[in-house]
Write an enzyme that holds these catalytic residues in place. Sequence first.
Site, PDB file in Angstrom:
ATOM      1  N   THR A 191       6.993   2.759  -2.006  1.00 60.05           N
ATOM      2  CA  THR A 191       7.383   1.445  -2.521  1.00 60.05           C
ATOM      3  C   THR A 191       7.019   1.353  -3.999  1.00 60.05           C
ATOM      4  O   THR A 191       7.794   0.823  -4.807  1.00 60.05           O
ATOM      5  CB  THR A 191       6.705   0.328  -1.718  1.00 60.05           C
TER       6      THR A 191
ATOM      7  N   LEU B 215       0.808  -1.222   0.000  1.00 60.13           N
ATOM      8  CA  LEU B 215       0.000   0.000   0.000  1.00 60.13           C
ATOM      9  C   LEU B 215       0.843   1.275   0.000  1.00 60.13           C
ATOM     10  O   LEU B 215       0.298   2.377  -0.015  1.00 60.13           O
ATOM     11  CB  LEU B 215      -0.918   0.015   1.233  1.00 60.13           C
ATOM     12  N   SER B 216       2.155   1.132   0.013  1.00 63.04           N
ATOM     13  CA  SER B 216       3.046   2.287   0.151  1.00 63.04           C
ATOM     14  C   SER B 216       3.321   2.969  -1.187  1.00 63.04           C
ATOM     15  O   SER B 216       3.836   2.337  -2.116  1.00 63.04           O
ATOM     16  CB  SER B 216       4.376   1.838   0.763  1.00 63.04           C
ATOM     17  N   PRO B 217       3.032   4.281  -1.289  1.00 58.07           N
ATOM     18  CA  PRO B 217       3.328   4.976  -2.540  1.00 58.07           C
ATOM     19  C   PRO B 217       4.825   5.049  -2.816  1.00 58.07           C
ATOM     20  O   PRO B 217       5.253   5.011  -3.974  1.00 58.07           O
ATOM     21  CB  PRO B 217       2.731   6.368  -2.326  1.00 58.07           C
TER      22      PRO B 217
END
Length: 199
Positions: free
Chosen positions: A15, A11-13
């Site tokens: 990443t 869910l990490s932008p």
Amino acid sequence: MHQIDYFFSVLSPYTYLAGTRLEEIAAKHDATINYKPTDITALFGRTGGTPPKDRHPSRQEYRAQELVRQAKKLGMPFNLQPAHWPTNGAPASYAIIAAIHAGGGDVGKLVHAFLRSVWADEKDIADDAVVRACLEEAGFSPSLADSGLLQGAETYATNLEEAANRGVFGAPFYIAQGDNRFWGQDRLDDLDLHLAGKL
């Protein structure tokens, strides 16, 4: 042979903005990547972090500006307010864990497929059809979405414990030999230099 322990959130932008650069760096240095999907919200709680929605407005505003800048710099499509975020990242994380154990496909491609689905394609990675499509795109059997749920849950929890115990506090986070830690997609160049023995 070099080993890279890669702690990340689907869910990490940030990443997402790492793209496939880690895989390119690993190939360059003949390094093995140990993919460790992690519950980033729980990790924040364990390490003193604050979820984006709970941060001071100044921090939220800066994050919004910086994400858009980084995406433009990298030439990556990016939606600052995706239709399906936040969502439940567990199904995608369990599928990645199942794929790692099954083999036969490209794990890096799978991870990026999930991230792209959230931040560029307006898809909900908690949706079974999306999970199956990402698995298939990366060369894995879509049926992995149905298998290994117990193992996936156990490994996901173990990854969280390992992350908290090894000094991980955000995503993406890379740990190379000698406990050398690199946080953020903007530290991939440093990881590259480290693996080359220059840093």
